[in-house]
Design a protein around this motif. Structure first.
Motif, PDB file in Angstrom:
ATOM      1  N   MET A  12       0.825  -1.208   0.000  1.00 11.69           N
ATOM      2  CA  MET A  12       0.000   0.000   0.000  1.00 11.69           C
ATOM      3  C   MET A  12       0.859   1.258   0.000  1.00 11.69           C
ATOM      4  SD  MET A  12      -3.211  -0.835  -0.164  1.00 11.69           S
ATOM      5  CE  MET A  12      -4.251   0.425   0.580  1.00 11.69           C
ATOM      6  N   GLY A  13       2.008   1.196   0.681  1.00 12.78           N
ATOM      7  CA  GLY A  13       2.919   2.324   0.685  1.00 12.78           C
ATOM      8  C   GLY A  13       3.475   2.625  -0.688  1.00 12.78           C
ATOM      9  N   LEU A  14       3.661   1.583  -1.496  1.00 16.65           N
ATOM     10  CA  LEU A  14       4.158   1.773  -2.861  1.00 16.65           C
ATOM     11  C   LEU A  14       3.030   2.105  -3.828  1.00 16.65           C
ATOM     12  CD1 LEU A  14       6.767  -1.156  -3.053  1.00 16.65           C
ATOM     13  CD2 LEU A  14       7.190   1.270  -2.657  1.00 16.65           C
ATOM     14  N   ARG A  15       1.840   1.576  -3.554  1.00 14.75           N
ATOM     15  CA  ARG A  15       0.685   1.858  -4.426  1.00 14.75           C
ATOM     16  C   ARG A  15       0.236   3.317  -4.280  1.00 14.75           C
ATOM     17  NH1 ARG A  15      -3.220  -1.633  -6.855  1.00 14.75           N
ATOM     18  NH2 ARG A  15      -5.182  -0.546  -7.336  1.00 14.75           N
ATOM     19  N   PHE A  16       0.439   3.863  -3.065  1.00 10.91           N
ATOM     20  CA  PHE A  16       0.091   5.254  -2.805  1.00 10.91           C
ATOM     21  C   PHE A  16       1.340   5.992  -2.328  1.00 10.91           C
ATOM     22  CE2 PHE A  16      -3.793   2.862  -2.382  1.00 10.91           C
ATOM     23  CZ  PHE A  16      -4.730   3.634  -3.059  1.00 10.91           C
ATOM     24  N   PRO A  17       2.289   6.242  -3.240  1.00  9.79           N
ATOM     25  CA  PRO A  17       3.566   6.858  -2.845  1.00  9.79           C
ATOM     26  C   PRO A  17       3.373   8.255  -2.262  1.00  9.79           C
ATOM     27  CG  PRO A  17       3.312   6.858  -5.232  1.00  9.79           C
ATOM     28  CD  PRO A  17       2.205   6.018  -4.694  1.00  9.79           C
ATOM     29  N   GLY A  18       4.142   8.523  -1.204  1.00 18.45           N
ATOM     30  CA  GLY A  18       4.064   9.827  -0.568  1.00 18.45           C
ATOM     31  C   GLY A  18       2.879   9.994   0.358  1.00 18.45           C
ATOM     32  N   GLN A  19       2.092   8.917   0.573  1.00 16.17           N
ATOM     33  CA  GLN A  19       0.916   9.001   1.425  1.00 16.17           C
ATOM     34  C   GLN A  19       0.975   7.929   2.519  1.00 16.17           C
ATOM     35  OE1 GLN A  19      -2.761   8.873  -0.726  1.00 16.17           O
ATOM     36  NE2 GLN A  19      -2.157  10.450  -2.189  1.00 16.17           N
ATOM     37  N   ASN A  20       0.533   8.289   3.724  1.00 17.06           N
ATOM     38  CA  ASN A  20       0.378   7.300   4.782  1.00 17.06           C
ATOM     39  C   ASN A  20      -1.050   6.781   4.777  1.00 17.06           C
ATOM     40  OD1 ASN A  20      -1.277   9.155   6.326  1.00 17.06           O
ATOM     41  ND2 ASN A  20       0.597  10.196   6.940  1.00 17.06           N
ATOM     42  N   PHE A  21      -1.374   5.871   5.712  1.00 17.13           N
ATOM     43  CA  PHE A  21      -2.700   5.253   5.651  1.00 17.13           C
ATOM     44  C   PHE A  21      -3.833   6.222   5.965  1.00 17.13           C
ATOM     45  CE2 PHE A  21      -0.963   2.925   9.619  1.00 17.13           C
ATOM     46  CZ  PHE A  21      -0.967   4.083  10.376  1.00 17.13           C
ATOM     47  N   VAL A  22      -3.572   7.287   6.687  1.00 21.04           N
ATOM     48  CA  VAL A  22      -4.609   8.295   6.887  1.00 21.04           C
ATOM     49  C   VAL A  22      -4.940   8.961   5.557  1.00 21.04           C
ATOM     50  CG1 VAL A  22      -5.165  10.470   8.016  1.00 21.04           C
ATOM     51  CG2 VAL A  22      -3.956   8.699   9.289  1.00 21.04           C
ATOM     52  N   GLN A  23      -3.921   9.294   4.787  1.00 23.56           N
ATOM     53  CA  GLN A  23      -4.122   9.984   3.516  1.00 23.56           C
ATOM     54  C   GLN A  23      -4.728   9.065   2.460  1.00 23.56           C
ATOM     55  OE1 GLN A  23       0.069  11.201   3.538  1.00 23.56           O
ATOM     56  NE2 GLN A  23      -0.606  13.319   3.286  1.00 23.56           N
ATOM     57  N   TYR A  24      -4.236   7.821   2.361  1.00 24.10           N
ATOM     58  CA  TYR A  24      -4.814   6.981   1.306  1.00 24.10           C
ATOM     59  C   TYR A  24      -6.162   6.405   1.701  1.00 24.10           C
ATOM     60  CZ  TYR A  24      -2.214   2.845   3.295  1.00 24.10           C
ATOM     61  OH  TYR A  24      -1.677   1.845   4.083  1.00 24.10           O
ATOM     62  N   SER A  25      -6.538   6.487   2.962  1.00 21.95           N
ATOM     63  CA  SER A  25      -7.924   6.165   3.322  1.00 21.95           C
ATOM     64  C   SER A  25      -8.874   7.137   2.627  1.00 21.95           C
ATOM     65  CB  SER A  25      -8.120   6.253   4.840  1.00 21.95           C
ATOM     66  OG  SER A  25      -7.377   5.269   5.516  1.00 21.95           O
ATOM     67  N   ILE A  26      -8.499   8.424   2.620  1.00 22.61           N
ATOM     68  CA  ILE A  26      -9.312   9.444   1.963  1.00 22.61           C
ATOM     69  C   ILE A  26      -9.262   9.270   0.449  1.00 22.61           C
ATOM     70  CG2 ILE A  26      -9.631  11.935   1.663  1.00 22.61           C
ATOM     71  CD1 ILE A  26      -8.326  12.305   4.424  1.00 22.61           C
ATOM     72  N   ALA A  27      -8.089   8.932  -0.069  1.00 22.93           N
ATOM     73  CA  ALA A  27      -7.946   8.742  -1.515  1.00 22.93           C
ATOM     74  C   ALA A  27      -8.781   7.567  -2.010  1.00 22.93           C
ATOM     75  CB  ALA A  27      -6.475   8.530  -1.871  1.00 22.93           C
ATOM     76  N   ILE A  28      -8.918   6.527  -1.194  1.00 24.97           N
ATOM     77  CA  ILE A  28      -9.653   5.323  -1.600  1.00 24.97           C
ATOM     78  C   ILE A  28     -11.152   5.480  -1.408  1.00 24.97           C
ATOM     79  CG2 ILE A  28     -10.030   2.870  -1.100  1.00 24.97           C
ATOM     80  CD1 ILE A  28      -7.061   2.763  -0.232  1.00 24.97           C
ATOM     81  N   LEU A  29     -11.561   5.984  -0.242  1.00 23.12           N
ATOM     82  CA  LEU A  29     -12.975   5.976   0.139  1.00 23.12           C
ATOM     83  C   LEU A  29     -13.668   7.318  -0.045  1.00 23.12           C
ATOM     84  CD1 LEU A  29     -12.604   3.920   3.444  1.00 23.12           C
ATOM     85  CD2 LEU A  29     -13.208   3.065   1.170  1.00 23.12           C
ATOM     86  N   GLY A  30     -12.936   8.359  -0.364  1.00 18.35           N
ATOM     87  CA  GLY A  30     -13.533   9.672  -0.497  1.00 18.35           C
ATOM     88  C   GLY A  30     -13.366  10.495   0.769  1.00 18.35           C
ATOM     89  N   LYS A  31     -13.737  11.765   0.701  1.00 22.31           N
ATOM     90  CA  LYS A  31     -13.462  12.697   1.787  1.00 22.31           C
ATOM     91  C   LYS A  31     -14.127  12.299   3.095  1.00 22.31           C
ATOM     92  CE  LYS A  31     -12.778  16.706  -1.223  1.00 22.31           C
ATOM     93  NZ  LYS A  31     -13.241  18.073  -1.576  1.00 22.31           N
ATOM     94  N   HIS A  32     -15.412  11.967   3.044  1.00 19.22           N
ATOM     95  CA  HIS A  32     -16.150  11.757   4.281  1.00 19.22           C
ATOM     96  C   HIS A  32     -15.888  10.370   4.872  1.00 19.22           C
ATOM     97  CE1 HIS A  32     -18.089  15.569   3.598  1.00 19.22           C
ATOM     98  NE2 HIS A  32     -18.519  15.162   2.401  1.00 19.22           N
ATOM     99  N   ALA A  33     -16.132   9.329   4.084  1.00 20.61           N
ATOM    100  CA  ALA A  33     -15.904   7.970   4.566  1.00 20.61           C
ATOM    101  C   ALA A  33     -14.418   7.741   4.848  1.00 20.61           C
ATOM    102  CB  ALA A  33     -16.410   6.952   3.551  1.00 20.61           C
ATOM    103  N   GLY A  34     -13.563   8.325   4.017  1.00 23.02           N
ATOM    104  CA  GLY A  34     -12.125   8.162   4.198  1.00 23.02           C
ATOM    105  C   GLY A  34     -11.641   8.765   5.498  1.00 23.02           C
ATOM    106  N   ARG A  35     -12.187   9.932   5.862  1.00 17.40           N
ATOM    107  CA  ARG A  35     -11.805  10.543   7.135  1.00 17.40           C
ATOM    108  C   ARG A  35     -12.281   9.698   8.324  1.00 17.40           C
ATOM    109  NH1 ARG A  35     -13.308  15.367   4.534  1.00 17.40           N
ATOM    110  NH2 ARG A  35     -11.477  16.546   3.894  1.00 17.40           N
ATOM    111  N   MET A  36     -13.473   9.142   8.196  1.00 19.47           N
ATOM    112  CA  MET A  36     -13.995   8.318   9.288  1.00 19.47           C
ATOM    113  C   MET A  36     -13.113   7.093   9.514  1.00 19.47           C
ATOM    114  SD  MET A  36     -18.102   8.522   8.551  1.00 19.47           S
ATOM    115  CE  MET A  36     -18.444   7.360   9.876  1.00 19.47           C
ATOM    116  N   VAL A  37     -12.687   6.450   8.427  1.00 18.78           N
ATOM    117  CA  VAL A  37     -11.818   5.273   8.554  1.00 18.78           C
ATOM    118  C   VAL A  37     -10.414   5.704   8.972  1.00 18.78           C
ATOM    119  CG1 VAL A  37     -10.739   3.379   7.285  1.00 18.78           C
ATOM    120  CG2 VAL A  37     -13.152   3.923   6.893  1.00 18.78           C
ATOM    121  N   GLY A  38      -9.899   6.758   8.357  1.00 14.87           N
ATOM    122  CA  GLY A  38      -8.553   7.218   8.695  1.00 14.87           C
ATOM    123  C   GLY A  38      -8.439   7.687  10.126  1.00 14.87           C
ATOM    124  N   PHE A  39      -9.534   8.158  10.709  1.00 13.16           N
ATOM    125  CA  PHE A  39      -9.547   8.633  12.088  1.00 13.16           C
ATOM    126  C   PHE A  39      -9.203   7.520  13.074  1.00 13.16           C
ATOM    127  CE2 PHE A  39     -12.031   9.612  15.992  1.00 13.16           C
ATOM    128  CZ  PHE A  39     -11.400  10.793  16.341  1.00 13.16           C
TER     129      PHE A  39
END
Length: 394
Positions: A76-103
């Motif tokens: 996942m770190g290579l699939r989403f370079p420059g992003q941690n799991f908080v950031q790629y949660s938003i990239a994958i699920l969208g702003k609202h759901a991604g923030r809830m999961v990333g939280f």
């Protein structure tokens, strides 16, 4: 002003909340100190309670499971370079759901920091300063950890690069010095009570190894992100060796029935060492190393919590969140447990369940979602320039 603040939310990967860069060596030792700080003090005794004589086999089982989990995080770190799991949660699920999961990830780091600092402070208070209050030990240590967290990941990495090898060397020296007391027949027979203790012990110790999900926070700041899996493999292998030594020595010297009732087997092992007037009271030196590692790991956890929350909320820097987070950790550490028994039950049941849910369940969910939704990140321009530049760290 409010609209401008809200407009920053969702611009994941664009804010430079943390500009520090670490090398692979620092990556390894930071992960190593995270593993050993949680597993060196009270956890070996709880593992022996769970798995008995098979505790050392459970250490190996947890190591195998954690390596498999590391493959997912590294991918996942290579699939989403420059992003941690908080950031790629938003990239994958969208702003609202991604923030809830990333939280979930920053909250997990906050709980882990509370648990770690409570355990260390109580251990120091019980064995070395029984007249001192828990707060007198806890809050100064948290202040130091918060100060280190505000300095950034590079400072934390340099300190871990010194503490990590010293910590590893200490357990080797302890093992050699107590070897005359070892009776390996106490480790046998294996699977005397079937495979159930092993099957329970392996996920239990995995929940503490799994704190190395911190690798997902480190990969975007590593000068060689492709070494993420290698760093995790080396760190968890050294960490498993560290824990296995403590568990094997504790069972082989005290017997598993007695070792299960010892609050800190590692500390008791060092208290056994006495060679005339030359080597004595080594537990003080070892506890200084343990405490130093615990503080730097707490700094890591405060850094990860603050950075993750800054990215969710949309702040340009994480630093204003560090000291409030440290204060919150201190308050929770003081008020969350009414007794030592409640604390042990939390360590034995609640934290492992919560840990496995976050470390395995949430990340695997994101992994599957990224594949199904065909989401993929792109390396930031600044990061690409860093990787192709001539001044890379080794």
């Amino acid at each position: 002003m409010g609209r401008q603040f809200l407009s920053n939310i969702g611009k994941e990967g664009k804010g430079m909340q943390e500009k520090g860069v670490i090398n692979t060596n620092q990556f390894v030792w930071m992960l190593f100190t995270i593993i050993t700080s949680f597993t060196a003090v009270e956890i070996p005794a709880l593992l022996i309670v769970q798995a008995g004589r098979d505790a050392w086999l459970a250490v190996i089982g947890g190591w195998v499971l954690d390596i498999l989990l590391a493959i997912v995080y590294a991918y996942m770190g290579l699939r989403f370079p420059g992003q941690n799991f908080v950031q790629y949660s938003i990239a994958i699920l969208g702003k609202h759901a991604g923030r809830m999961v990333g939280f979930v990830f920053p909250i997990f780091f906050l709980v882990a920091c509370m648990f770690l600092m409570r355990g260390f402070s109580q251990l120091v208070s019980t064995f070395f300063f029984p007249a001192a209050s828990l707060m007198a030990i806890l809050f100064p240590a948290l202040f130091v950890a918060a100060y280190a967290a505000r300095q950034g990941i590079e400072v934390i990495g340099r300190v871990a690069e010194i503490l990590g090898p010293s910590y590893l060397l200490s357990i080797i020296v302890i093992g050699l010095l107590v070897s005359p007391f070892v009776e390996f027949e106490r480790l046998t027979p294996q699977f005397d009570e079937g495979v159930y203790p092993f099957l329970i012990g392996s996920p239990f110790i995995l929940s503490f190894y799994g704190l190395c999900i911190m690798m997902a926070m480190f990969i975007p700041h590593c000068n060689r992100p492709q070494n993420g899996f290698l760093a995790k493999f080396i760190a968890v292998s050294l960490g498993a060796f560290f824990v296995a030594v403590i568990v094997i020595l504790a069972v082989a010297i005290f017997g598993y029935e007695q070792a299960a009732n010892i609050r800190s087997p590692g500390l008791e092992l060092t208290r056994m060492i006495s060679y005339g007037n030359y080597l004595d009271r080594l537990e003080i030196i070892w506890m200084l190393l343990v405490t130093g590692a615990g503080i730097i790991v707490s700094a890591n956890l405060l850094w990860a919590f603050s950075l993750g929350m800054a990215q969710i909320v949309g702040l340009s820097t994480y630093k204003p969140l560090v000291y409030p987070a440290a204060l919150l950790v201190g308050v929770l550490a003081i008020t969350s447990f009414k007794s030592t028994m409640e604390q042990l039950r939390f360590a034995e049941y609640t934290f492992p369940i919560f840990g496995l849910f976050v470390e395995g369940g949430v990340e695997i969910f994101l992994f599957i979602a990224a594949l199904v939704l065909k989401k993929r990140g792109h390396p930031p321009k600044m990061r690409r320039m860093c990787f192709h530049g001539k001044n890379q760290l080794s």
